[in-house]
Scaffold this motif. Sequence first.
Motif, PDB file in Angstrom:
ATOM      1  N   ILE A 178      -2.813   4.075 -12.654  1.00 46.68           N
ATOM      2  CA  ILE A 178      -1.877   4.349 -11.558  1.00 46.68           C
ATOM      3  C   ILE A 178      -2.619   4.951 -10.367  1.00 46.68           C
ATOM      4  O   ILE A 178      -2.379   4.582  -9.216  1.00 46.68           O
TER       5      ILE A 178
ATOM      6  N   SER B 173      -2.547   6.846 -16.586  1.00 45.02           N
ATOM      7  CA  SER B 173      -2.622   7.708 -15.409  1.00 45.02           C
ATOM      8  C   SER B 173      -3.765   7.271 -14.491  1.00 45.02           C
ATOM      9  O   SER B 173      -3.602   7.211 -13.271  1.00 45.02           O
TER      10      SER B 173
ATOM     11  N   ASN C 225       6.148  -1.725  -9.082  1.00 45.44           N
ATOM     12  CA  ASN C 225       7.165  -1.238 -10.011  1.00 45.44           C
ATOM     13  C   ASN C 225       7.042   0.231 -10.371  1.00 45.44           C
ATOM     14  O   ASN C 225       8.017   0.824 -10.843  1.00 45.44           O
ATOM     15  N   VAL C 226       5.882   0.825 -10.166  1.00 40.45           N
ATOM     16  CA  VAL C 226       5.711   2.233 -10.529  1.00 40.45           C
ATOM     17  C   VAL C 226       5.621   3.105  -9.283  1.00 40.45           C
ATOM     18  O   VAL C 226       6.462   3.976  -9.070  1.00 40.45           O
ATOM     19  N   ILE C 227       4.618   2.844  -8.461  1.00 39.13           N
ATOM     20  CA  ILE C 227       4.388   3.705  -7.308  1.00 39.13           C
ATOM     21  C   ILE C 227       5.504   3.574  -6.278  1.00 39.13           C
ATOM     22  O   ILE C 227       6.054   4.583  -5.816  1.00 39.13           O
ATOM     23  N   ASP C 228       5.866   2.341  -5.912  1.00 39.50           N
ATOM     24  CA  ASP C 228       6.924   2.133  -4.911  1.00 39.50           C
ATOM     25  C   ASP C 228       8.268   2.687  -5.393  1.00 39.50           C
ATOM     26  O   ASP C 228       8.973   3.336  -4.632  1.00 39.50           O
ATOM     27  N   GLU C 229       8.601   2.414  -6.650  1.00 34.85           N
ATOM     28  CA  GLU C 229       9.892   2.887  -7.182  1.00 34.85           C
ATOM     29  C   GLU C 229       9.933   4.415  -7.248  1.00 34.85           C
ATOM     30  O   GLU C 229      10.955   5.023  -6.943  1.00 34.85           O
ATOM     31  N   THR C 230       8.822   5.022  -7.638  1.00 41.47           N
ATOM     32  CA  THR C 230       8.767   6.491  -7.691  1.00 41.47           C
ATOM     33  C   THR C 230       8.874   7.072  -6.294  1.00 41.47           C
ATOM     34  O   THR C 230       9.562   8.066  -6.083  1.00 41.47           O
ATOM     35  N   GLU C 231       8.219   6.452  -5.329  1.00 45.91           N
ATOM     36  CA  GLU C 231       8.267   6.919  -3.946  1.00 45.91           C
ATOM     37  C   GLU C 231       9.688   6.810  -3.380  1.00 45.91           C
ATOM     38  O   GLU C 231      10.145   7.690  -2.667  1.00 45.91           O
ATOM     39  N   LYS C 232      10.393   5.733  -3.721  1.00 49.62           N
ATOM     40  CA  LYS C 232      11.783   5.566  -3.259  1.00 49.62           C
ATOM     41  C   LYS C 232      12.678   6.673  -3.808  1.00 49.62           C
ATOM     42  O   LYS C 232      13.529   7.198  -3.119  1.00 49.62           O
ATOM     43  N   ASN C 233      12.482   6.977  -5.107  1.00 49.80           N
ATOM     44  CA  ASN C 233      13.302   8.028  -5.742  1.00 49.80           C
ATOM     45  C   ASN C 233      12.948   9.380  -5.178  1.00 49.80           C
ATOM     46  O   ASN C 233      13.740  10.234  -4.989  1.00 49.80           O
TER      47      ASN C 233
END
Length: 107
Positions: free
Chosen positions: A50, A47, A99-107
């Motif tokens: 991130i 955490s 892979n974490v922040i960008d993908e979560t933001e897209k979802n």
Amino acid sequence: MSVLKSHATSAKHKEKERAVKCSGSQLSKFFVPRENLPSQLDISTKSAEIKIAGFLSEHNISRKALDHMTDMLKSSFPDSKIAQNIAMKRSKGTAVITNVIDETEKN
């Protein structure tokens, strides 16, 4: 529930059940042993990593700063187990952002 009960008594299910012969060792691959679960320290460390990567990205700070930032955090907070456990340089920071922040933001 009734559909599940009727399926359990069907010939197709019983045939597959005989073929597999569900033993304890075969069922164990579907469960994670308690000793393999991440500890609270691991979860807190991830955490923190991130959040640090997100801070860099949000404030448009170069990812090269991570090469020195993690060492600085470790020396600044010697009593923090989380800070001592952080292992992130620019390549991992880039991967976390992508892979974490960008993908979560897209979802």
